[in-house]
Design a protein around this motif. Structure first.
Motif, mmCIF file in Angstrom:
data_model
loop_
_atom_site.group_PDB
_atom_site.id
_atom_site.type_symbol
_atom_site.label_atom_id
_atom_site.label_comp_id
_atom_site.label_asym_id
_atom_site.label_seq_id
_atom_site.Cartn_x
_atom_site.Cartn_y
_atom_site.Cartn_z
ATOM 1 N N ALA A 116 -34.426 -13.757 2.644
ATOM 2 C CA ALA A 116 -34.157 -13.870 4.082
ATOM 3 C C ALA A 116 -33.396 -15.154 4.407
ATOM 4 C CB ALA A 116 -35.470 -13.819 4.864
ATOM 5 N N LYS A 117 -33.709 -16.227 3.731
ATOM 6 C CA LYS A 117 -33.010 -17.490 3.970
ATOM 7 C C LYS A 117 -31.539 -17.392 3.547
ATOM 8 C CE LYS A 117 -33.296 -22.439 3.286
ATOM 9 N NZ LYS A 117 -34.050 -23.559 2.742
ATOM 10 N N LEU A 118 -31.270 -16.709 2.453
ATOM 11 C CA LEU A 118 -29.890 -16.548 1.994
ATOM 12 C C LEU A 118 -29.109 -15.559 2.856
ATOM 13 C CD1 LEU A 118 -30.444 -16.390 -1.877
ATOM 14 C CD2 LEU A 118 -29.399 -18.259 -0.585
ATOM 15 N N ALA A 132 -22.464 -24.898 -11.330
ATOM 16 C CA ALA A 132 -23.546 -24.136 -10.706
ATOM 17 C C ALA A 132 -22.990 -22.893 -10.017
ATOM 18 C CB ALA A 132 -24.306 -25.005 -9.706
ATOM 19 N N LYS A 133 -21.820 -23.017 -9.414
ATOM 20 C CA LYS A 133 -21.191 -21.880 -8.746
ATOM 21 C C LYS A 133 -20.787 -20.824 -9.766
ATOM 22 C CE LYS A 133 -17.609 -20.737 -5.404
ATOM 23 N NZ LYS A 133 -16.573 -21.258 -4.512
ATOM 24 N N SER A 134 -20.229 -21.262 -10.874
ATOM 25 C CA SER A 134 -19.824 -20.341 -11.929
ATOM 26 C C SER A 134 -21.027 -19.568 -12.476
ATOM 27 C CB SER A 134 -19.127 -21.118 -13.050
ATOM 28 O OG SER A 134 -18.810 -20.264 -14.111
ATOM 29 N N GLU A 142 -20.786 -14.524 -1.164
ATOM 30 C CA GLU A 142 -20.692 -15.816 -0.472
ATOM 31 C C GLU A 142 -22.071 -16.302 -0.035
ATOM 32 O OE1 GLU A 142 -18.633 -13.142 0.238
ATOM 33 O OE2 GLU A 142 -16.994 -14.016 -0.925
ATOM 34 N N GLU A 143 -22.903 -15.393 0.486
ATOM 35 C CA GLU A 143 -24.256 -15.777 0.884
ATOM 36 C C GLU A 143 -25.068 -16.206 -0.341
ATOM 37 O OE1 GLU A 143 -25.224 -13.072 4.812
ATOM 38 O OE2 GLU A 143 -25.301 -12.094 2.848
ATOM 39 N N ASP A 179 -21.489 -2.755 -5.831
ATOM 40 C CA ASP A 179 -20.965 -2.606 -4.475
ATOM 41 C C ASP A 179 -20.628 -3.958 -3.827
ATOM 42 O OD1 ASP A 179 -23.501 -3.607 -4.039
ATOM 43 O OD2 ASP A 179 -24.083 -2.075 -2.584
ATOM 44 N N ASN A 180 -20.712 -5.025 -4.608
ATOM 45 C CA ASN A 180 -20.447 -6.400 -4.144
ATOM 46 C C ASN A 180 -21.449 -6.899 -3.119
ATOM 47 O OD1 ASN A 180 -18.202 -6.998 -5.829
ATOM 48 N ND2 ASN A 180 -16.963 -5.659 -4.537
ATOM 49 N N PHE A 181 -22.641 -6.316 -3.121
ATOM 50 C CA PHE A 181 -23.761 -6.772 -2.310
ATOM 51 C C PHE A 181 -24.998 -6.750 -3.188
ATOM 52 C CE2 PHE A 181 -20.975 -4.756 0.841
ATOM 53 C CZ PHE A 181 -20.861 -5.778 1.781
ATOM 54 N N LEU A 182 -25.974 -7.576 -2.849
ATOM 55 C CA LEU A 182 -27.271 -7.503 -3.507
ATOM 56 C C LEU A 182 -28.291 -7.013 -2.498
ATOM 57 C CD1 LEU A 182 -27.600 -10.792 -5.608
ATOM 58 C CD2 LEU A 182 -26.914 -8.527 -6.371
ATOM 59 N N SER A 183 -28.932 -5.908 -2.806
ATOM 60 C CA SER A 183 -30.068 -5.461 -2.007
ATOM 61 C C SER A 183 -31.260 -6.323 -2.424
ATOM 62 C CB SER A 183 -30.368 -3.994 -2.299
ATOM 63 O OG SER A 183 -30.775 -3.848 -3.654
#
Length: 92
Positions: A35-37, A58-60, A48-49, A74-78
């Motif tokens: 929820a915070k992310l 760390a980003k890599s 991005e989130e 789908d480029n999203f994380l459920s």
């Protein structure tokens, strides 16, 4: 004398060590971290989130983790994709 030293040590540990242990923050649940992310509250995380303010190495690493967790690509994380316990590496 030895008994007095022992009790003094025990008293010092209880006086100074216990408050620090009690003040430790409990770990956030997976739901709270998700929820915070999830900045826009749409119940899914964009890359991005997920990356947030990470930079460089760390980003890599986070990008690789996102891609690994995104099982349906789908480029999203459920939440279900996000809430996966990492497998421990086999001992060599």
């Amino acid at each position: 004398m030895r008994r007095l030293t022992t009790w003094t040590l025990v008293l010092a540990i209880l006086t100074y060590g216990a408050p620090a242990a009690l003040a430790a923050k409990p770990k956030k649940s997976a739901e709270e971290r998700f929820a915070k992310l999830d900045k826009d509250g749409d119940k899914k995380l964009t890359k991005e989130e997920f990356l947030g303010k990470r930079t460089d190495d760390a980003k890599s690493k986070a990008e690789k983790r996102f891609n690994k967790l995104d099982k349906n690509k789908d480029n999203f994380l459920s939440f279900e994709e996000f809430n996966v316990t990492p497998k421990k590496k086999a001992e060599a």
